[in-house]
Design a protein around this motif. Structure first.
Motif, PDB file in Angstrom:
ATOM      1  N   GLY A   1      28.610 -36.257  -1.343  1.00 12.50           N
ATOM      2  CA  GLY A   1      29.276 -34.989  -1.052  1.00 12.50           C
ATOM      3  C   GLY A   1      30.748 -35.028  -1.439  1.00 12.50           C
ATOM      4  N   ASP A   2      31.318 -33.858  -1.545  1.00 11.96           N
ATOM      5  CA  ASP A   2      32.725 -33.706  -1.864  1.00 11.96           C
ATOM      6  C   ASP A   2      33.561 -34.045  -0.627  1.00 11.96           C
ATOM      7  OD1 ASP A   2      34.840 -32.738  -3.647  1.00 11.96           O
ATOM      8  OD2 ASP A   2      35.038 -31.120  -2.157  1.00 11.96           O
ATOM      9  N   LYS A   3      34.661 -34.751  -0.818  1.00 13.97           N
ATOM     10  CA  LYS A   3      35.524 -35.156   0.289  1.00 13.97           C
ATOM     11  C   LYS A   3      36.043 -33.944   1.061  1.00 13.97           C
ATOM     12  CE  LYS A   3      39.544 -37.952   1.440  1.00 13.97           C
ATOM     13  NZ  LYS A   3      40.560 -38.901   0.984  1.00 13.97           N
ATOM     14  N   ASP A   4      36.418 -32.890   0.361  1.00 13.49           N
ATOM     15  CA  ASP A   4      36.908 -31.683   1.040  1.00 13.49           C
ATOM     16  C   ASP A   4      35.826 -31.052   1.915  1.00 13.49           C
ATOM     17  OD1 ASP A   4      39.488 -31.853   0.021  1.00 13.49           O
ATOM     18  OD2 ASP A   4      39.016 -30.625  -1.732  1.00 13.49           O
ATOM     19  N   ASP A   5      34.592 -31.098   1.455  1.00 16.37           N
ATOM     20  CA  ASP A   5      33.499 -30.545   2.260  1.00 16.37           C
ATOM     21  C   ASP A   5      33.235 -31.406   3.500  1.00 16.37           C
ATOM     22  OD1 ASP A   5      33.150 -28.378   0.595  1.00 16.37           O
ATOM     23  OD2 ASP A   5      31.588 -29.350  -0.609  1.00 16.37           O
ATOM     24  N   LEU A   6      33.379 -32.711   3.370  1.00 22.09           N
ATOM     25  CA  LEU A   6      33.251 -33.593   4.541  1.00 22.09           C
ATOM     26  C   LEU A   6      34.333 -33.260   5.568  1.00 22.09           C
ATOM     27  CD1 LEU A   6      32.504 -37.093   2.976  1.00 22.09           C
ATOM     28  CD2 LEU A   6      31.001 -35.766   4.451  1.00 22.09           C
ATOM     29  N   ILE A   7      35.533 -33.055   5.099  1.00 21.73           N
ATOM     30  CA  ILE A   7      36.641 -32.709   5.995  1.00 21.73           C
ATOM     31  C   ILE A   7      36.353 -31.385   6.694  1.00 21.73           C
ATOM     32  CG2 ILE A   7      39.078 -32.023   6.036  1.00 21.73           C
ATOM     33  CD1 ILE A   7      39.494 -34.153   3.783  1.00 21.73           C
ATOM     34  N   LYS A   8      35.874 -30.411   5.963  1.00 18.54           N
ATOM     35  CA  LYS A   8      35.532 -29.113   6.562  1.00 18.54           C
ATOM     36  C   LYS A   8      34.436 -29.271   7.616  1.00 18.54           C
ATOM     37  CE  LYS A   8      36.647 -26.489   2.403  1.00 18.54           C
ATOM     38  NZ  LYS A   8      36.075 -25.752   1.257  1.00 18.54           N
ATOM     39  N   ALA A   9      33.445 -30.098   7.307  1.00 17.64           N
ATOM     40  CA  ALA A   9      32.348 -30.318   8.262  1.00 17.64           C
ATOM     41  C   ALA A   9      32.867 -30.958   9.540  1.00 17.64           C
ATOM     42  CB  ALA A   9      31.261 -31.180   7.634  1.00 17.64           C
ATOM     43  N   ILE A  10      33.710 -31.980   9.398  1.00 20.01           N
ATOM     44  CA  ILE A  10      34.264 -32.654  10.582  1.00 20.01           C
ATOM     45  C   ILE A  10      35.079 -31.678  11.421  1.00 20.01           C
ATOM     46  CG2 ILE A  10      35.912 -34.427  11.340  1.00 20.01           C
ATOM     47  CD1 ILE A  10      34.956 -36.043   8.816  1.00 20.01           C
ATOM     48  N   LEU A  11      35.915 -30.889  10.783  1.00 18.82           N
ATOM     49  CA  LEU A  11      36.720 -29.904  11.512  1.00 18.82           C
ATOM     50  C   LEU A  11      35.835 -28.860  12.195  1.00 18.82           C
ATOM     51  CD1 LEU A  11      39.643 -29.451   8.978  1.00 18.82           C
ATOM     52  CD2 LEU A  11      39.718 -30.640  11.186  1.00 18.82           C
ATOM     53  N   PHE A  12      34.762 -28.464  11.541  1.00 16.61           N
ATOM     54  CA  PHE A  12      33.817 -27.510  12.133  1.00 16.61           C
ATOM     55  C   PHE A  12      33.158 -28.119  13.375  1.00 16.61           C
ATOM     56  CE2 PHE A  12      29.482 -25.780  12.404  1.00 16.61           C
ATOM     57  CZ  PHE A  12      29.784 -24.450  12.634  1.00 16.61           C
ATOM     58  N   TYR A  13      32.671 -29.362  13.238  1.00 13.36           N
ATOM     59  CA  TYR A  13      32.053 -30.029  14.385  1.00 13.36           C
ATOM     60  C   TYR A  13      33.042 -30.156  15.539  1.00 13.36           C
ATOM     61  CZ  TYR A  13      28.397 -31.462  11.053  1.00 13.36           C
ATOM     62  OH  TYR A  13      27.398 -31.485  10.122  1.00 13.36           O
ATOM     63  N   GLU A  14      34.273 -30.515  15.220  1.00 18.27           N
ATOM     64  CA  GLU A  14      35.281 -30.666  16.268  1.00 18.27           C
ATOM     65  C   GLU A  14      35.589 -29.333  16.942  1.00 18.27           C
ATOM     66  OE1 GLU A  14      38.684 -32.787  14.797  1.00 18.27           O
ATOM     67  OE2 GLU A  14      37.577 -34.669  14.668  1.00 18.27           O
ATOM     68  N   ASN A  15      35.596 -28.258  16.184  1.00 16.31           N
ATOM     69  CA  ASN A  15      35.820 -26.940  16.789  1.00 16.31           C
ATOM     70  C   ASN A  15      34.705 -26.579  17.760  1.00 16.31           C
ATOM     71  OD1 ASN A  15      38.300 -26.229  15.713  1.00 16.31           O
ATOM     72  ND2 ASN A  15      37.396 -25.444  13.830  1.00 16.31           N
ATOM     73  N   ILE A  16      33.485 -26.916  17.408  1.00 18.07           N
ATOM     74  CA  ILE A  16      32.362 -26.670  18.329  1.00 18.07           C
ATOM     75  C   ILE A  16      32.553 -27.488  19.602  1.00 18.07           C
ATOM     76  CG2 ILE A  16      29.879 -26.968  18.691  1.00 18.07           C
ATOM     77  CD1 ILE A  16      29.550 -26.463  15.655  1.00 18.07           C
ATOM     78  N   LEU A  17      32.917 -28.751  19.437  1.00 11.85           N
ATOM     79  CA  LEU A  17      33.110 -29.613  20.603  1.00 11.85           C
ATOM     80  C   LEU A  17      34.263 -29.127  21.480  1.00 11.85           C
ATOM     81  CD1 LEU A  17      32.460 -32.994  18.817  1.00 11.85           C
ATOM     82  CD2 LEU A  17      31.054 -31.983  20.627  1.00 11.85           C
ATOM     83  N   LYS A  18      35.336 -28.683  20.855  1.00  9.95           N
ATOM     84  CA  LYS A  18      36.458 -28.131  21.635  1.00  9.95           C
ATOM     85  C   LYS A  18      36.023 -26.878  22.380  1.00  9.95           C
ATOM     86  CE  LYS A  18      40.050 -29.878  18.562  1.00  9.95           C
ATOM     87  NZ  LYS A  18      41.016 -29.504  17.507  1.00  9.95           N
ATOM     88  N   SER A  19      35.219 -26.060  21.751  1.00 11.08           N
ATOM     89  CA  SER A  19      34.777 -24.825  22.416  1.00 11.08           C
ATOM     90  C   SER A  19      33.864 -25.134  23.600  1.00 11.08           C
ATOM     91  CB  SER A  19      34.082 -23.891  21.424  1.00 11.08           C
ATOM     92  OG  SER A  19      32.829 -24.400  21.036  1.00 11.08           O
ATOM     93  N   LEU A  20      33.197 -26.265  23.596  1.00  9.34           N
ATOM     94  CA  LEU A  20      32.385 -26.649  24.757  1.00  9.34           C
ATOM     95  C   LEU A  20      33.261 -26.913  25.973  1.00  9.34           C
ATOM     96  CD1 LEU A  20      29.679 -28.985  23.194  1.00  9.34           C
ATOM     97  CD2 LEU A  20      29.350 -26.729  24.198  1.00  9.34           C
ATOM     98  N   HIS A  21      34.457 -27.425  25.747  1.00 10.89           N
ATOM     99  CA  HIS A  21      35.375 -27.643  26.864  1.00 10.89           C
ATOM    100  C   HIS A  21      35.845 -26.313  27.431  1.00 10.89           C
ATOM    101  CE1 HIS A  21      35.314 -31.881  26.128  1.00 10.89           C
ATOM    102  NE2 HIS A  21      35.720 -31.714  24.879  1.00 10.89           N
ATOM    103  N   GLU A  22      35.948 -25.290  26.589  1.00 10.09           N
ATOM    104  CA  GLU A  22      36.340 -23.961  27.037  1.00 10.09           C
ATOM    105  C   GLU A  22      35.167 -23.223  27.677  1.00 10.09           C
ATOM    106  OE1 GLU A  22      37.842 -22.114  23.501  1.00 10.09           O
ATOM    107  OE2 GLU A  22      39.496 -23.535  23.329  1.00 10.09           O
ATOM    108  N   PHE A  23      33.949 -23.664  27.386  1.00 12.30           N
ATOM    109  CA  PHE A  23      32.736 -23.053  27.890  1.00 12.30           C
ATOM    110  C   PHE A  23      32.734 -23.026  29.417  1.00 12.30           C
ATOM    111  CE2 PHE A  23      28.198 -23.268  29.059  1.00 12.30           C
ATOM    112  CZ  PHE A  23      27.702 -22.187  28.346  1.00 12.30           C
ATOM    113  N   ASP A  24      33.236 -24.085  30.021  1.00 14.53           N
ATOM    114  CA  ASP A  24      33.284 -24.155  31.482  1.00 14.53           C
ATOM    115  C   ASP A  24      34.201 -23.109  32.095  1.00 14.53           C
ATOM    116  OD1 ASP A  24      31.491 -26.261  31.702  1.00 14.53           O
ATOM    117  OD2 ASP A  24      33.055 -27.775  31.520  1.00 14.53           O
ATOM    118  N   ASP A  25      35.189 -22.670  31.328  1.00 15.80           N
ATOM    119  CA  ASP A  25      36.150 -21.691  31.837  1.00 15.80           C
ATOM    120  C   ASP A  25      35.640 -20.259  31.786  1.00 15.80           C
ATOM    121  OD1 ASP A  25      37.864 -23.801  32.285  1.00 15.80           O
ATOM    122  OD2 ASP A  25      38.877 -23.570  30.348  1.00 15.80           O
ATOM    123  N   MET A  26      34.512 -20.030  31.108  1.00 15.80           N
ATOM    124  CA  MET A  26      33.974 -18.666  30.976  1.00 15.80           C
ATOM    125  C   MET A  26      33.462 -18.147  32.293  1.00 15.80           C
ATOM    126  SD  MET A  26      31.851 -18.690  27.485  1.00 15.80           S
ATOM    127  CE  MET A  26      32.654 -18.598  25.926  1.00 15.80           C
TER     128      MET A  26
END
Length: 148
Positions: free
Chosen positions: A123-148
């Motif tokens: 895979g392309d390095k830039d696409d790997l970076i995008k994937a990691i950032l996407f996964y991290e955004n999902i994980l961060k949103s799980l921490h906000e999930f409790d506040d809903m």
């Protein structure tokens, strides 16, 4: 004399092993694995400076954390919450179902990690970076999930 010491040592070993095995069965079961954590979140600049091999490892790690977390968000979003916290009975039926699910998840993650480590290097390095950032955004949103 040496034989007595040997027999006593072996007996002690069996007794301690048996008691540890029983304690493990009585221990509360955590809904989300205690290994389902990210040690560090990255930004795009940090990820850009990493070699592709490290990016692949980060990608595999984040997929594993998501797979250990997402199926259970209706119950918990953080490690440490147990079945007993939700009033799920401590019966062998529920324990067996839970342990079966843990084993299935482990097998899935082993197969997925093996696949990713073979395929992601293409895979392309830039696409790997995008994937990691996407996964991290999902994980961060799980921490906000409790506040809903």
């Amino acid at each position: 004399m040496k034989a007595k010491i040997l027999y006593i040592s072996i007996a002690f070993l069996f007794i301690s092993t048996a008691s540890f095995a029983q304690d493990k069965k009585k221990a509360p079961l955590s809904i989300i694995s205690r290994t389902a954590i990210i040690k560090k979140y990255y930004d795009k600049n940090e990820l850009s400076s990493l070699p592709k091999g490290e990016l692949i490892e980060l990608c595999v790690e984040r997929v594993a954390v998501l797979a250990k977390t997402l199926p259970y968000i209706s119950l918990a979003t953080k490690p440490g919450i147990t079945l007993e916290d939700f009033g799920i009975p401590k019966t062998s039926e529920y324990r067996k179902a839970f342990e079966g699910q843990e084993e299935n998840t482990k097998e899935y993650l082993d197969n997925t990690a093996e696949y990713q480590k073979k395929i992601l290097p293409y895979g392309d390095k830039d696409d790997l970076i995008k994937a990691i950032l996407f996964y991290e955004n999902i994980l961060k949103s799980l921490h906000e999930f409790d506040d809903m």
